[in-house]
Structures are given as structure tokens and as C-alpha cells.
Design a protein around this motif. Structure first.
Motif, PDB file in Angstrom:
ATOM      1  N   ARG A   1       0.819  -1.213   0.000  1.00 21.63           N
ATOM      2  CA  ARG A   1       0.000   0.000   0.000  1.00 21.63           C
ATOM      3  C   ARG A   1       0.855   1.266   0.000  1.00 21.63           C
ATOM      4  O   ARG A   1       0.613   2.176  -0.793  1.00 21.63           O
ATOM      5  CB  ARG A   1      -0.919   0.023   1.237  1.00 21.63           C
ATOM      6  CG  ARG A   1      -1.914  -1.111   1.313  1.00 21.63           C
ATOM      7  CD  ARG A   1      -3.087  -0.871   0.398  1.00 21.63           C
ATOM      8  NE  ARG A   1      -4.093  -1.936   0.542  1.00 21.63           N
ATOM      9  CZ  ARG A   1      -5.281  -1.907  -0.026  1.00 21.63           C
ATOM     10  NH1 ARG A   1      -5.655  -0.887  -0.748  1.00 21.63           N
ATOM     11  NH2 ARG A   1      -6.127  -2.905   0.136  1.00 21.63           N
TER      12      ARG A   1
ATOM     13  N   ARG B   1      -4.588   2.488  -4.985  1.00 22.84           N
ATOM     14  CA  ARG B   1      -4.288   1.429  -4.022  1.00 22.84           C
ATOM     15  C   ARG B   1      -3.557   1.990  -2.801  1.00 22.84           C
ATOM     16  O   ARG B   1      -3.786   1.559  -1.670  1.00 22.84           O
ATOM     17  CB  ARG B   1      -3.474   0.318  -4.671  1.00 22.84           C
ATOM     18  CG  ARG B   1      -3.142  -0.792  -3.698  1.00 22.84           C
ATOM     19  CD  ARG B   1      -2.641  -2.065  -4.344  1.00 22.84           C
ATOM     20  NE  ARG B   1      -2.377  -3.072  -3.323  1.00 22.84           N
ATOM     21  CZ  ARG B   1      -3.307  -3.824  -2.733  1.00 22.84           C
ATOM     22  NH1 ARG B   1      -4.571  -3.689  -3.082  1.00 22.84           N
ATOM     23  NH2 ARG B   1      -2.991  -4.705  -1.813  1.00 22.84           N
ATOM     24  N   SER B   2      -2.678   2.937  -3.032  1.00 24.57           N
ATOM     25  CA  SER B   2      -1.932   3.532  -1.939  1.00 24.57           C
ATOM     26  C   SER B   2      -2.838   4.308  -0.989  1.00 24.57           C
ATOM     27  O   SER B   2      -2.588   4.352   0.223  1.00 24.57           O
ATOM     28  CB  SER B   2      -0.845   4.458  -2.502  1.00 24.57           C
ATOM     29  OG  SER B   2       0.011   4.923  -1.496  1.00 24.57           O
TER      30      SER B   2
ATOM     31  N   TRP C   1      -7.438   2.663   1.661  1.00 23.79           N
ATOM     32  CA  TRP C   1      -7.501   1.725   2.783  1.00 23.79           C
ATOM     33  C   TRP C   1      -7.618   2.538   4.066  1.00 23.79           C
ATOM     34  O   TRP C   1      -7.352   3.735   4.080  1.00 23.79           O
ATOM     35  CB  TRP C   1      -6.278   0.802   2.818  1.00 23.79           C
ATOM     36  CG  TRP C   1      -4.963   1.522   3.002  1.00 23.79           C
ATOM     37  CD1 TRP C   1      -4.287   2.261   2.073  1.00 23.79           C
ATOM     38  CD2 TRP C   1      -4.184   1.589   4.204  1.00 23.79           C
ATOM     39  NE1 TRP C   1      -3.130   2.786   2.602  1.00 23.79           N
ATOM     40  CE2 TRP C   1      -3.045   2.387   3.910  1.00 23.79           C
ATOM     41  CE3 TRP C   1      -4.320   1.056   5.477  1.00 23.79           C
ATOM     42  CZ2 TRP C   1      -2.054   2.657   4.857  1.00 23.79           C
ATOM     43  CZ3 TRP C   1      -3.332   1.319   6.429  1.00 23.79           C
ATOM     44  CH2 TRP C   1      -2.214   2.104   6.113  1.00 23.79           C
TER      45      TRP C   1
END
Length: 529
Positions: free
Chosen positions: A413, A438-439, A442
Motif C-alpha cells: 500500500r 491502491r496507496s 484503505w
């Protein structure tokens, strides 16, 4: 898979963000920026609370920066003036008298250690905070409310309008970090200070410096001088390497402190130690120093856990480093100690952690520390992947339940050295390809199921340097991913929304152009043409 192994809802007032995302197309937003007033819904990290509206304030030749007479207010005021003077061409003197202009004030309020309130109307801009760090973070928001050209080092035409409204803001997590590996490839003081300046723009408050590894030792230690002079004499692929004198390290610490960034130095032990083992034969169990190493394999080195000399070494190094470091933490590494037996690893960590406390610091270690006995107050830095074994995750979760704090740095991530795509010219892919979404997409608060929310100290984005050699490489891999990590650390969970964030991120591109930051133009972000 190992860390370095190479293999070929917006709520309340922040509803403005979502509304803007839905009503403004990518082509509309750059045009708004060009008019000279950047709305609050472009700020990264997203503020906790925004009330937007009212007449803007325009910075002019008569604008003064009003400080309250405290040293902290004055220091932040000087910093702000240094940012604004080159591009505006205005004198922007500091004063403790008068009305209007840009006012920086320390005062009582629900600000915490780093929070602030920024208000703007036709009469001026006021930033109020309980501590100087909050004023500094408020200044970073003010920068983003001005046109990107404000970042240039030569006079620009303006106008310099600040939108009317109020921001009340404070961070979600106290620890918001980035890491720079200066061991695989060495980076100069100037390069490190430039990185600190970039971190500060996004309210990052910690720089973790990875100062030792198999390929190089980067800090002078008076009691063990060959660590730097010999152990620091090379790097990945060969070349001269380098190290920081104590005076140079202290200059980095001072530069960071002026930007409210805390330096966390790391001496990685008991593995990742070939540079030390090559420098002093007595640190090896067989008494034979190995050659210097310039490759990229991991897990082959270990200090000799059974020798007293190892602990004399650890004590001397940590004592000297603690004396140079005013911050709270010393990072003792602890990852990928594949050449150290589990029993020896536990023995080593049990003996070294009290040394850190002896010199008034708090232990940070990579999450493998949770397989030993983390001392009270220790932080474990988790770098696992989605695919990390359930057993390893359970070990970390149990440590967190027992009181060990966690810094979250999941490699798939937020490891900034991971490539964006297969075609990325620098970087690695052992943890996968990590595009911007994606980084960002979350939640640190729920990433490891079973971890109490109170155990999450914050987030950190590491940048390992096996493949990077220049400041341009650093910028390209750091931007645009770092601002997203900064937002994860600063902004309330309720503000987390990819569709809104990608528009705010796109608005940062012209600012990076003005700052001379060469970034990856991800196709996931609607950059201004």
C-alpha cells in the motif's frame, strides 16, 4: 515474501467536497484555480471541518504578517514570509501591532498539539493554534488556498486571493511519517532537507532515517569510527557512498525541527548489519570481517548475539545517537534477521531494548519485534502485505492487544519504492504494483482486524533506495502517493472518498510544477492539461 527481496462519506460541512466532486468536471477545476482563488475543498490532507463562504482576502504590497510576540509565532511567521516573498514580490514584514493582514496567534482552544483554526475574510487571514506546530500546519493550508504560482522562486503576476471561510482542523493520528533509506544509496544533507520540505507541505511530522544496513553505515560514531569511514565507503552497485558527520546530522535535525518534523534514526539490528560486521571483525562470531557488500540480497548477516562486544557496540552507538537526537524515538530495526535463530533474536531484543530506555528514548522496531518481548511503550512498525500469513498477523494483533502501539506501513500500500506499473523506470515490484488509488484506498483504523483502534499510533510511507540515486528519483516515486498517505494520517475517516480525493490531488499538480517536483502523472487522476 520478504520486505526487500527482489523477484523478476463526507459528513457535516465536508459535504462540500463530495458536492464539488459531483458537480465539477476535471476540466472545470483547473479553470477555477486559474482565477486565483483555490476553494477549501482542494486542500490535501482534507481538513476536519470547513465552513466556506464570504469575501476573499487579497494579499497585497501593504500586507503585514502579524505575530503575537512569542518565539514560536515569530518562527512560523518568518517561514511564511520566506515562502511568500519571492513569488509575490511583496515585503511582508513581521509586526506585533496593527490590524488586518495575516495574523498568527497562539491561544486557548480545542486545538491539541497540532490543530489550528484558519479564518479568512476581506479584512485578513487569522491562524490560531494552541502550539506552534498547529500554526505551522495552518500555514500549509494557507499555501494551498493560494494559487500554485505562490510556490515559485521568482516574482509572479498574482493576484493572491485567499477564499473566504473557516477551517477548524486537527489530525486523526499523532504519528504521520515517511522514511528515507540513505543506506542502500547515500543522499546528501541538501537532498534530505529538500525531502523534509516536501513532507512538511502535507503535514507529515516524522522523518524516519534508515541509517545503517548491509550496504552502508551513514552516521559518525566516535567510539567506533570505522563504522562510518569504512562501513560507509560504498553503496548498492559500488560508488563512494558517504556518511553524515555529527554536525551534518544535527543540521538535518535542526532543519526538520523548524518544520515541526521529528527525526527518527534507525540502526537496523541484529540483521542488515554487514557494513558494521565488515568494519569490526569482533562483531562476528568467527572473528573474521566479511567484505563490504554492494548487492541487494537480504537476510544473510547477523551480529554475534553471544558476544559481550555486540552489546558494547549497541550501547555505544545508541548512546551517541540518542545524544544527537532530541526526538522521542530510536528505531532498532529487527526485520529479516534470517541468519539469527529465534532464540538469539529474542535474547538480543531483550538486551537492546533497555539500552534505548537508558538513554531516555522510546523503542521502535519493525513488526518482527512482536515475536520477542516488546517493552512497555514500544511501537512496532508493520510492513506486511495483504498476503502476509495469518499467524504473523495474529502475533502483531496480540501484541497490540497487550499494549504495543502500531505504525502501519503495509508494503503493498505505502512502500513508495514499489513501481506504479510494469513500465515505471525505477522502483521494485516484490510487493506488487502500487498505483495511486491502491496507496490511498484503505483505512488504518480497520486494516488489521482485531487491533484496538487505540493501538494505532499512525502511518508511515517508507522509501527504500535499492534503485534510486537522485532527488528526481525520490520525487517521482513519492509523488503523487505521499499526499494520500498524509491524508490517511491526518484527516477524519469520514472524509475518505477516492472520487473526491482524486480531484483534490489533481489540483496539486500545478503546485508541484511550481516547486520543481517531477511527479508520476497517474492515469487514475484527472490532471490539469
Amino acid at each position: 515474501m520478504t520486505r526487500h527481496h527482489r523477484t523478476p462519506r463526507i459528513l457535516g460541512t465536508l459535504l462540500l467536497v463530495a458536492t464539488a466532486a459531483l458537480t465539477l468536471g476535471a476540466g472545470d477545476r483547473p479553470a477555477a484555480a486559474a482565477r486565483g482563488t483555490t476553494p477549501f475543498d482542494r486542500v490535501v490532507p482534507a481538513p476536519a471541518s470547513v465552513q466556506q463562504g464570504g469575501a476573499p482576502y487579497e494579499i497585497s504590497r501593504s500586507t503585514r504578517i502579524r505575530v503575537d510576540g512569542t518565539s514560536g509565532s515569530r518562527q512560523v511567521g518568518e517561514y511564511l514570509a520566506q515562502v511568500l516573498r519571492p513569488s509575490t514580490g511583496y515585503p511582508l514584514p513581521l509586526t506585533t501591532t496593527g490590524t488586518g493582514g495575516i495574523r498568527l496567534a497562539l491561544g486557548d482552544g480545542p486545538f491539541g498539539a497540532e490543530g489550528y483554526r484558519l479564518t479568512s475574510d476581506s479584512r485578513g487571514v487569522t491562524i490560531t493554534a494552541g502550539r506552534p506546530a498547529g500554526l505551522f500546519h495552518g500555514v500549509q493550508t494557507l499555501r494551498q488556498l493560494l494559487p500554485p504560482a505562490v510556490e515559485r522562486k521568482t516574482a509572479q503576476p498574482g493576484p493572491w486571493a485567499v477564499a473566504g471561510g473557516t477551517v477548524t482542523d486537527s489530525p486523526r493520528y499523532a504519528y504521520r511519517g515517511a522514511m528515507l533509506d540513505v543506506s542502500r544509496h547515500f543522499f546528501t544533507v541538501a537532498q534530505v532537507e529538500r525531502y523534509i520540505d516536501e513532507l512538511a507541505l502535507y503535514k507529515i511530522n516524522t522523518l524516519h532515517l534508515h541509517l545503517s544496513d548491509d550496504q552502508g553505515w551513514r552516521i559518525a560514531v566516535d567510539s567506533w569510527p570505522r563504522l562510518a569511514s569504512y562501513g560507509g565507503s560504498t553503496q548498492v552497485g559500488g560508488g563512494p557512498g558517504g556518511f553524515y558527520t555529527k554536525a551534518q546530522y544535527q543540521e538535518i535535525v535542526r532543519h526538520a525541527a523548524a518544520r515541526y518534523v521529528e527525526i527518527v534514526p534507525e540502526i537496523d539490528m541484529p540483521g542488515h548489519t554487514n557494513a558494521a560486521l565488515a568494519s569490526y571483525a569482533g562483531l562476528n562470531c568467527n572473528g573474521v570481517a566479511p567484505p563490504l557488500y554492494t548487492g541487494t540480497n537480504v537476510g544473510f548477516s547477523s551480529l554475534c548475539v553471544s558476544k559481550q562486544e555486540t552489546y558494547d557496540f549497541a550501547d555505544d552507538v545508541l548512546r551517541e545517537l540518542a545524544a544527537l537526537t532530541p526526538g522521542r524515538y530510536l528505531h532498532i530495526g529487527g526485520d529479516e534477521a534470517h541468519s539469527t535463530s529465534h532464540a538469539d533474536y529474542v535474547t538480543f531484543m531483550d538486551r537492546v531494548q533497555p539500552i534505548v530506555a537508558r538513554y531516555g528514548k522510546t523503542v521502535i522496531g519493525w513488526h518482527q519485534l512482536t515475536g520477542a518481548h516488546p517493552v512497555k511503550g514500544a511501537l512496532a512498525q508493520y510492513w506486511g502485505l495483504d498476503s502476509t500469513s495469518a499467524q504473523e498477523k495474529a502475533q502483531v494483533v496480540q501484541a497490540a492487544r497487550n499494549g504495543t502501539g502500531l505504525i502501519l506501513s503495509p508494503a503493498d500500500r505505502v512502500y513508495l519504492d514499489m513501481k506504479y506499473t510494469e513500465d515505471t523506470p525505477v522502483g521494485q515490484d516484490w510487493a506488487g504494483l502500487v498505483e495511486v488509488r491502491r496507496s490511498y484506498d484503505w483505512d488504518p483504523g480497520t486494516y488489521l482486524p482485531g487491533v484496538p483502534a487505540s493501538a494505532v499510533a499512525g502511518v508511515e510511507a517508507p522509501l527504500w533506495s535499492e534503485t534510486i540515486t537522485t532527488a528526481a528519483d525520490i520525487d517521482y516515486l513519492t509523488f503523487p502517493r505521499l499526499p494520500g498517505v498524509a491524508e490517511l494520517g491526518w484527516s477524519p475517516a469520514a472524509t475518505h472518498d477516492w472520487d473526491a480525493y482524486r480531484l483534490r490531488l489533481a489540483a496539486q499538480g500545478p503546485r508541484w510544477d511550481a516547486l520543481g517536483i517531477g511527479y508520476y502523472r497517474s492515469p487514475q487522476v484527472p490532471w490539469a492539461s
